[in-house]
Design a protein around this motif. Structure first.
Motif, PDB file in Angstrom:
ATOM      1  N   ARG A 120       0.826  -1.206   0.000  1.00 54.47           N
ATOM      2  CA  ARG A 120       0.000   0.000   0.000  1.00 54.47           C
ATOM      3  C   ARG A 120       0.865   1.262   0.000  1.00 54.47           C
ATOM      4  O   ARG A 120       2.085   1.200  -0.082  1.00 54.47           O
ATOM      5  CB  ARG A 120      -0.923   0.015   1.244  1.00 54.47           C
ATOM      6  CG  ARG A 120      -1.735  -1.228   1.404  1.00 54.47           C
ATOM      7  CD  ARG A 120      -2.809  -1.334   0.329  1.00 54.47           C
ATOM      8  NE  ARG A 120      -2.998  -2.709  -0.106  1.00 54.47           N
ATOM      9  CZ  ARG A 120      -3.756  -3.597   0.504  1.00 54.47           C
ATOM     10  NH1 ARG A 120      -4.413  -3.276   1.571  1.00 54.47           N
ATOM     11  NH2 ARG A 120      -3.876  -4.809   0.047  1.00 54.47           N
ATOM     12  N   SER A 121       0.187   2.401   0.152  1.00 59.88           N
ATOM     13  CA  SER A 121       0.917   3.655  -0.023  1.00 59.88           C
ATOM     14  C   SER A 121       1.567   4.180   1.262  1.00 59.88           C
ATOM     15  O   SER A 121       2.765   4.009   1.461  1.00 59.88           O
ATOM     16  CB  SER A 121      -0.008   4.706  -0.619  1.00 59.88           C
ATOM     17  OG  SER A 121      -1.147   4.847   0.191  1.00 59.88           O
ATOM     18  N   THR A 122       0.766   4.812   2.134  1.00 63.17           N
ATOM     19  CA  THR A 122       1.416   5.416   3.297  1.00 63.17           C
ATOM     20  C   THR A 122       1.801   4.341   4.313  1.00 63.17           C
ATOM     21  O   THR A 122       1.263   3.231   4.296  1.00 63.17           O
ATOM     22  CB  THR A 122       0.492   6.439   3.988  1.00 63.17           C
ATOM     23  OG1 THR A 122      -0.615   5.720   4.539  1.00 63.17           O
ATOM     24  CG2 THR A 122      -0.007   7.484   3.030  1.00 63.17           C
ATOM     25  N   ARG A 144       1.249   4.245   7.471  1.00 63.81           N
ATOM     26  CA  ARG A 144       0.208   3.868   8.422  1.00 63.81           C
ATOM     27  C   ARG A 144      -0.764   2.873   7.777  1.00 63.81           C
ATOM     28  O   ARG A 144      -1.138   1.865   8.370  1.00 63.81           O
ATOM     29  CB  ARG A 144      -0.540   5.120   8.851  1.00 63.81           C
ATOM     30  CG  ARG A 144      -1.590   4.845   9.900  1.00 63.81           C
ATOM     31  CD  ARG A 144      -2.282   6.131  10.308  1.00 63.81           C
ATOM     32  NE  ARG A 144      -3.567   5.813  10.919  1.00 63.81           N
ATOM     33  CZ  ARG A 144      -4.673   5.613  10.263  1.00 63.81           C
ATOM     34  NH1 ARG A 144      -4.680   5.706   8.946  1.00 63.81           N
ATOM     35  NH2 ARG A 144      -5.788   5.338  10.883  1.00 63.81           N
ATOM     36  N   ASP A 145      -1.137   3.210   6.543  1.00 64.75           N
ATOM     37  CA  ASP A 145      -2.090   2.338   5.865  1.00 64.75           C
ATOM     38  C   ASP A 145      -1.492   0.975   5.604  1.00 64.75           C
ATOM     39  O   ASP A 145      -2.151  -0.044   5.724  1.00 64.75           O
ATOM     40  CB  ASP A 145      -2.530   2.973   4.551  1.00 64.75           C
ATOM     41  CG  ASP A 145      -3.418   4.154   4.809  1.00 64.75           C
ATOM     42  OD1 ASP A 145      -4.170   4.105   5.810  1.00 64.75           O
ATOM     43  OD2 ASP A 145      -3.335   5.127   4.049  1.00 64.75           O
ATOM     44  N   GLY A 175      -7.998  -2.071   1.601  1.00 63.30           N
ATOM     45  CA  GLY A 175      -7.279  -1.289   0.609  1.00 63.30           C
ATOM     46  C   GLY A 175      -7.932   0.050   0.395  1.00 63.30           C
ATOM     47  O   GLY A 175      -9.028   0.299   0.894  1.00 63.30           O
ATOM     48  N   PRO A 176      -7.265   0.947  -0.330  1.00 58.57           N
ATOM     49  CA  PRO A 176      -7.857   2.267  -0.524  1.00 58.57           C
ATOM     50  C   PRO A 176      -9.035   2.194  -1.488  1.00 58.57           C
ATOM     51  O   PRO A 176      -8.975   1.499  -2.495  1.00 58.57           O
ATOM     52  CB  PRO A 176      -6.711   3.081  -1.100  1.00 58.57           C
ATOM     53  CG  PRO A 176      -5.835   2.088  -1.748  1.00 58.57           C
ATOM     54  CD  PRO A 176      -5.985   0.806  -1.014  1.00 58.57           C
TER      55      PRO A 176
END
Lengths: 1325, 147
Positions: free
Chosen positions: B88-90, B92-93, B103-104
């Protein structure tokens, strides 16, 4: 390349001009290399075109568009809120079901939370109100209205507007005066101003008069209240109205303003009237001119007419003049009256006095307080009683979610103010999709012990609403309860005048009413482990029903789906948001609202966001809806039964106009229409039953529709097993095994999924093996004819079997003898409706497979014996011996049917007899114990094997859980028991909970209750056989045809009698109830029988001293079998049910003659209810059945009709030959039939000798071949089909005569037993 | 009135980082469009190919529209999900995802139907979805639309 000389580029005779020097803006030239410039210039000049060059000798070019400094378009750095991305956790998606959260799913239980905050309940009327309260309530209401108006200040606003308009008009007038040649536009504007002033003035006057009316009303009511308090000598409401008067500082100025106002208004009115007068005058003069002209013309015409009458030569006559003569000249128009300005003045004065405060009158400000002291001890005993009643009264609310009570509040005292503050927050954790939210208001102790005051439905909040952001909402409620009291309470629902001594003597009817203040919002998740605080626990909005939300707070909410603005909502919004109508920015908005509402109501009252869109449209949306082809396609897609599998033509005009008639008729169908359908009560009853079942079927089909969508893996994926070591090994072993061709092993056929069936032809394979006890011909000699036919006459019978399905029939070869063997395979192809081979459509095939046993008779036609050596001339005749009928659904559900079946054969078969009788008569009776000898079986048996090729997958039983009317523990107990039974004896199906006609599941034991059977014969008590006979004559329909998906619905006894159709279980229940009434120990037996597969029987126990014998009753045929009878059609015994218990057979054996039927043995019969849990008490059956006598005359009429119809059919089928009737024989047959019916009641031998005796006379002179057919009456088609199947009409003999008699025996409740006696007669030579 | 019939299948997907995929699809058409027969949206089965880089769904799409204009031409909207893997991206996520999955997702999925705001969405190519769609048109030439 050098530069081009300047003079070449200029037009001849032009000077060079430099625009820049002249002060004009030129802009920067684009930097181009001089080489390129020169090249281009030369080229252009070579073309001889000087127009490309400007006055300065340069090429005309736009300034350089490029910026010197790089520029970035402003992009807001903060992320657009709608572009937000949120992280969603991996979830299991919810089903679109009634339940949002599947019950039992613990992890997600607290996902959705509805919070209902009930703040207070305030009554605006309550039965315990005293008269004072009623008045006080009125004062309060009026005061609220008053203060609301005061806040709005509509009058002042309008006054300001009027002032502004007047100024505008005056200034415009001034301008017009100065410039006499006024433009049209200005004049129009003036006109508009005048019109607007008039409108505003009118509005202001109206508002003002309303204000004053309200004020005076309020003051009057308050005076009444004060008077009432004085009169009764005590105060029970704390209300007090304070009146502040304010006198004007400058009375003179007020009077001036007043006069000014009057003057202005009169001026305006005068002007208007003048204008009106002018227009009227214009009109008058025009009319007058017309009138005068016409009068003149008339006079002339009259004169001409007279002269014509004298001459009478001129035939031609001007039509116009004639017309003019015919027309009356009309009244002479009257000149308009001048307006009397004096009257106008007084009118204006009056209007102003009515609506405005005249000068000198003080301004009044009101204030309502609740500071008045209440007298604690009023002297009046009535009032004291009322107050104690109020004290005793408690109130609480119950909250219902989806019509289920979820919580209720504490009791709160009502209190003397009739305002209860509840102040409780109810969090509701929801598992079902929101449908309705209801608050019920209950009262205790006041007037009755406990009663419901009112129910209030609350709208669901939108999914973003939480308690933080939602405001308190007031919901009004009322009830239409009627109450009166002996004490001072006024009651409700009664007409009364609260204070007859006061000013307002109006009598009104008051009902309990009030306001509930509450908040409804979705819960907020505060303690989530992941830290995502503030998640709103609302179910996703798009899945639940769109609620009508109160949407005046948001402009966008007023747009409906097509972007059309709802003007009503807009107006509402404009009123509440108090837009300033004087603000020029709002002018167009108000213009829109005004126009939309007032003048142009014929115009569409909406605007489109994209008005040009319509230009591009091909057609209107209505055309799409109206197109019959598209509608047809859509209805087919919705799987409406009328259009299922329909082939829709490509062109609209190919669709017949009445295509939708049936469908629309069904939609608008009502019972009242049915009544007018048929006048015959018998037909009507049956039709009604059919229609009702159709309706239930439709409903069930819809319920099942979802369940049928669930496909299993093998429905979609066809996968061959990959060979592994094991299977390979087995194949090798097979090669090594000794070959035993005479002992073939059974190979399991592969089930084929419906997808794969589509291309292939599905066949029904019937293997007719053998038959035994076929009746043999009695008078053999008559069949053969001559001597040469001797070899045929040796053979007593030549039977063959004909199988027919869906109108196609095939037959076996002819065998010989009473116990023939065919062992022949017959194939019939199965045609599914619309070529759809899915389980849904296959199980709705209602066709039956018919097997008929015929005797083939060879009739020798050869006249001349000398030719016998060389010629053969014979005719084949067939005589029907018996038949068997198997519904396709039985075959489909069982996938194969095999066994020995008893054929349905007529009770009497003329010309034939049983071989067994033969033996009996010849003295070959088997000696032994009389108990062991069974009565001679009056039947023929046929061994069959039927299957479908390729094998079809039988449908899965319907497993959707339905609502139960049993208690939860009972349901659980039965389910547990059922699953344990399934473990122990997996293939024995038991029934514990069945579905009744309302679609709820009920415990089966509730279906059993002794019920009195009808009286069939006057003065004679009914026997068991009679009861069975009655039950068997109720038409039967297969349960699977009625309700697909093995979804069976049990009917109670009154329902089956009412509907006059049911499946075998319903018949069995009815018979069981009858037998219980007749004192038998009876059980319902569920098992497997032939040929119908799963069926229900009734088992009875008879005790004769020490002998206990068990008997089986087939409710559909009405037959009684001994348990020892090995030809009993029942093959497997699964379970027994009566009103006390359900027992499942846990013995090894399940054949009825090998099963032990002592139900007290727990090791043989395992009961569902024992000591711990007893069977539920209370029956769903009615206490007693009501029997209606069948109309004899209607029966007689039906009988005649059937007879006539059958005769017509017989003639129709015999197209080539003449059909003669033997009247004598018919008379005899008619006499015989009632006896046959009565014989069945006593279980007597049917082919009794008297029967033959009656016919002896005919049998002597004729060769007679015939039989009676008996069947319950369903409709005419069934009877004709049954007769056609017997093939009587195939008799091609030239001198054949027919006899046909019909008898209908009426049983009570329109149950009819139809007997058809048909015979063919050939004269003996 | 013109008609459009879309018939075909969503064959499958390739080049996705994960292979246990399923696809939610929907057809979004403008206001002047009316579904005559067929399903507007659906979800495929999950296919986990053992070998081969392509996930096969072979999911049928068969929908019949009638329209009063060409505005709001149907758009096919596909969302590819996978059963579970990480990335994933950040930080924290990623962390949340690592332990809890998920997921986003867009808060307003309707946004992507219009081009106005879509360009601002930062996306990353995940893979290719293979489609095979036949478009049958009727009566468009009657209204002067050449196709």
């Amino acid at each position: 390349m050098g530069p081009v000389p300047l003079e070449d580029k200029l037009k001849p005779g032009h000077e060079v001009r430099y625009l820049e020097e002249e002060g004009l803006h030129v802009g920067n030239h684009l930097a181009v290399t001089s080489r390129n410039t020169n090249k281009l210039e030369r080229r252009l000049l070579a073309g001889g075109d000087r127009k490309w060059f400007g006055d300065d000798g340069e090429i005309i070019s736009l300034p350089d568009p490029c910026r010197l400094v790089p520029f970035h378009p402003p992009v807001c750095d903060e992320v657009n809120s709608i572009l937000d991305v949120e992280y969603k956790l991996a979830t299991i998606s919810d089903f679109e079901n009634k339940y949002i959260v599947q019950p039992g799913d613990i992890g997600v239980e607290d996902r959705y939370l509805l919070e209902v905050d009930i703040c207070s309940v305030t009554f605006s009327h309550h039965p315990l109100f005293s008269r004072e309260h009623v008045l006080a309530q009125r004062v309060t209401e009026l005061y609220l209205k008053y203060s609301e108006r005061a806040v709005l200040g509509q009058g002042q606003r309008l006054a300001g507007r009027l002032e502004a308009l007047r100024i505008a008009r005056d200034s415009l007038k001034k301008v017009l005066k100065q410039a006499p040649d006024a433009s049209q536009q200005q004049l129009e504007r003036l006109q508009r101003y005048v019109a607007e002033i008039r409108e505003t003035r009118r509005l202001r006057q109206m508002e003002g008069s309303n204000d004053r009316q309200l004020l005076s009303n309020l003051l009057l009511t308050w005076r009444d209240l004060k008077k009432l308090r004085e009169l009764q000598g005590y105060t029970s409401t704390p209300l007090r109205l304070q009146i502040h008067k304010e006198f004007s500082d400058d009375p003179a100025a007020e009077i001036r303003a007043w006069d000014e106002e009057i003057r202005k208004e009169i001026d305006e009115l005068e002007e208007e009237y003048q204008e009106e007068y002018n227009t009227q005058l214009d009109e008058y003069s025009k009319k007058l001119a017309v009138w005068k002209k016409r009068r003149k013309a008339m006079h002339e015409a009259k004169r001409r007419h007279q002269s014509k009458a004298e001459q009478r030569i001129e035939r031609e006559f001007d039509e116009e003049t004639e017309l003019e003569i015919m027309e009356p000249s009309g009244e002479e128009p009257k000149p308009p009256a001048k307006v009397n300005m004096g009257v106008v003045r007084s009118e204006v004065m009056e209007g102003l006095f009515q609506s405005f405060r005249p000068p000198g009158e003080p301004k009044v400000y009101l204030e309502l307080t609740t500071s008045e002291a209440i007298d604690q001890n009023p002297g009046c005993p009535n009032e004291q009683q009322r107050r104690t009643a109020v004290k005793r009264c408690d109130l609480y609310v119950k909250i219902f979610y989806n019509q289920k009570e979820v919580c209720s509040s504490h009791l709160q005292p009502l209190g003397p103010r009739f305002s209860v503050s509840i102040g409780q927050l109810f969090p509701i954790r929801i598992l079902q999709w929101p449908e309705s939210l209801k608050v019920e208001l209950h009262e205790e102790g006041g007037t009755f012990a406990h009663h419901l005051v009112a129910e209030i439905y609350l709208p669901f909040p939108s999914s973003g609403t939480t308690l933080q952001n939602c405001s308190l909402e007031h919901h009004e409620f009322s009830s239409n309860q009627v109450l009166t009291f002996s004490h001072a309470g006024v009651g409700c629902g009664t007409y009364l005048c609260p204070f007859p001594e006061g000013s307002n003597k109006e009598v009104t009817c008051l009902y309990t009413s009030g306001v509930l203040a509450c908040r409804v919002a979705w819960g907020v998740d505060n303690n989530k482990h992941g830290g995502r605080d503030g998640k709103i626990l609302a179910p996703p909005e798009k899945y639940w029903t769109k609620e009508q939300r109160d949407s005046c707070t948001d402009l966008m909410a007023m747009l409906d789906e097509e972007g059309v603005m709802d003007i009503e909502k807009l107006r509402e919004w404009a009123e509440t948001s108090q837009l300033d109508p004087n603000d020029p920015r709002n002018a167009s908005f108000f213009y829109l609202i005004k126009n939309a509402g007032v003048g142009f109501s014929t115009e569409p009252n909406y605007f489109r966001l994209d008005p040009l869109q319509a230009e591009f449209d091909f057609c209107k949306m209505d055309d799409l809806v109206a197109n019959s082809r598209l509608r047809l396609l859509q209805l087919r897609d919705q799987r409406e039964p009328e259009f299922r599998g329909l082939c829709v033509p490509l062109r609209e005009k190919e669709i017949p106009k009445d295509m939708f008639k049936v469908y629309e008729k069904r939609l608008t169908y009502t019972d009242s229409q049915l009544e007018s359908l048929s006048s015959d009560p018998l037909e009507l009853h049956r039709d009604w039953g059919q229609k009702f079942l159709q309706k239930v079927r439709q409903r069930v089909l819809k319920q099942c529709h979802l369940a049928q969508q669930h496909r299993q893996l093998q429905d979609i994926v066809m996968e061959d097993q990959v060979p592994d070591i094991g299977t390979l090994g087995l194949t090798f072993i097979k090669w090594l095994q000794p070959k035993r061709p005479l002992r073939p092993t059974r190979k399991e056929r592969k089930k084929i999924t419906m997808q794969n069936v589509a291309g292939q032809e599905v066949k029904i394979i019937v293997n007719v093996i053998h038959a035994f006890e076929v009746p043999v011909r009695k008078d053999v000699d008559a069949v053969g004819g001559g001597q040469q036919a001797f070899r045929f006459s040796m053979v007593p019978v030549r039977p063959f079997v004909e199988v027919s399905f869906q109108g196609v029939s095939v037959r076996t070869t002819t065998a010989e003898g009473a116990n023939p063997t065919w062992n022949q395979d017959l194939q019939l192809s199965l045609k599914s409706p619309s070529g759809d081979y899915s389980p849904g459509s296959l199980q709705s095939i209602q066709d039956n497979l018919y097997l008929h046993l015929f005797d083939e008779i060879v009739v020798d036609l050869l006249e001349d014996d000398r030719m016998r050596e060389t010629n053969i001339h014979q005719r084949l005749e067939r005589n029907w011996l018996g038949s068997l009928q198997i519904p396709f659904s039985t075959l489909y559900f069982n996938s194969r049917i095999e066994g020995t079946f008893k054929l349905y054969s007529p009770p009497v078969l003329l010309g034939y007899e049983k071989e067994s009788h033969h033996r009996e008569f010849s003295g070959l009776t088997i000696l032994g114990d009389t108990q062991q000898v069974l009565p001679p079986r009056d039947a023929t048996f046929l061994s069959l094997f039927i299957t479908v090729q390729p094998a079809l997958n039988p449908p899965e039983p319907f497993k959707e859980k339905l609502e139960s009317s049993e208690l939860a523990f009972m349901e659980e107990h039965l389910e547990n028991w059922e699953s344990q039974v399934a473990k122990q004896v997996p293939h024995r199906k038991v029934k514990t909970l069945v579905i009744d006609i309302s679609g709820k599941s009920v415990c089966v034991t509730r279906f059993f209750q002794p019920l009195a059977p009808p009286v069939l014969l006057e003065g004679e008590s009914i026997t068991e056989e009679m009861a069975a006979r009655f039950v068997s004559k109720i038409p039967k329909i297969s349960g699977s045809i009625l309700f697909p998906g093995l979804f069976d619905i049990w009917l109670t006894s009154d329902q089956i009698l009412h509907l006059l159709s049911g499946d075998s279980e319903d018949h069995a229940v009815l018979l069981c109830c009858f037998l219980m009434y007749l004192g038998k120990t009876a059980w319902l037996l569920l098992g497997v029988g032939i040929p119908h597969g799963r069926t229900a029987y009734v088992l009875t126990r008879e005790k004769e001293q020490h002998n206990i014998s068990y008997w089986l009753w087939d409710p559909v045929s009405g037959q009684k079998y001994s348990i020892q009878d090995s030809f009993c059609p029942l093959q497997k015994v699964f379970c027994l049910i009566n009103d006390e218990n359900i027992w499942v057979n846990v013995q090894q054996e399940e054949l009825p003659w090998r099963t032990r039927f002592d139900i007290t043995h727990r090791s043989d019969w395992w009961p569902a209810f024992g000591r711990s849990v007893g069977a539920p008490v209370g029956s769903v059956q009615p206490a007693a059945l009501v029997y209606v006598a069948t109309s004899i005359s209607a029966t007689q009429m039906l009988q005649d009709r059937i007879e006539k119809q059958l005769k017509d059919c017989l003639m129709k089928w015999r197209k080539t030959a003449r059909t003669l009737c033997n009247r004598y024989c018919i008379a005899i047959l008619r006499k015989l039939l009632p006896a046959l019916e009565h014989n069945t009641w006593n279980c007597q031998n049917l082919s009794s000798p008297d029967h033959i005796q009656e016919l002896q006379h005919i049998l002597g002179s004729h060769k007679m071949c015939g039989f009676p057919i008996n069947l319950p009456y369903t409709n005419m088609e069934a009877i004709t089909e049954a007769m056609k199947a017997t093939g009587v009409h195939y008799n091609e003999s030239p001198d054949v005569e027919f006899a046909l008699a019909v008898y209908i025996h009426p049983f009570p409740n329109n149950v009819l037993s139809v007997w058809v006696y048909v015979a063919s007669l050939i004269k003996r030579r | 009135m013109a008609e459009v019939h879309l018939i075909g299948q969503i064959i499958g997907a390739s080049k996705f980082p994960n292979q246990s995929l399923f696809c939610k699809w929907g057809i979004h058409a403008g206001g002047g469009w009316k579904v005559i027969s067929g399903l507007k949206e659906g979800q495929t089965q999950v296919d986990s190919p053992a070998c081969d880089g392509i996930t096969y769904w072979c999911h049928p799409v068969d929908i019949h529209f009638a329209t009063k204009g060409i505005q709001g031409w149907p758009k096919l909207h596909l969302q590819v999900y996978h059963l579970d893997q990480f990335g994933r991206s950040t930080l924290r996520d990623q962390f949340v995802q690592y332990f809890l999955g998920g997921g986003p997702q867009l808060k307003n999925p309707d946004l992507i139907y219009s081009g106005n705001d879509r360009y601002r969405l930062q996306t990353e190519t995940m893979g290719v979805v293979h489609l095979e769609l036949g478009v049958v048109l009727r009566n468009f030439d009657k209204y002067g639309v050449e196709c």
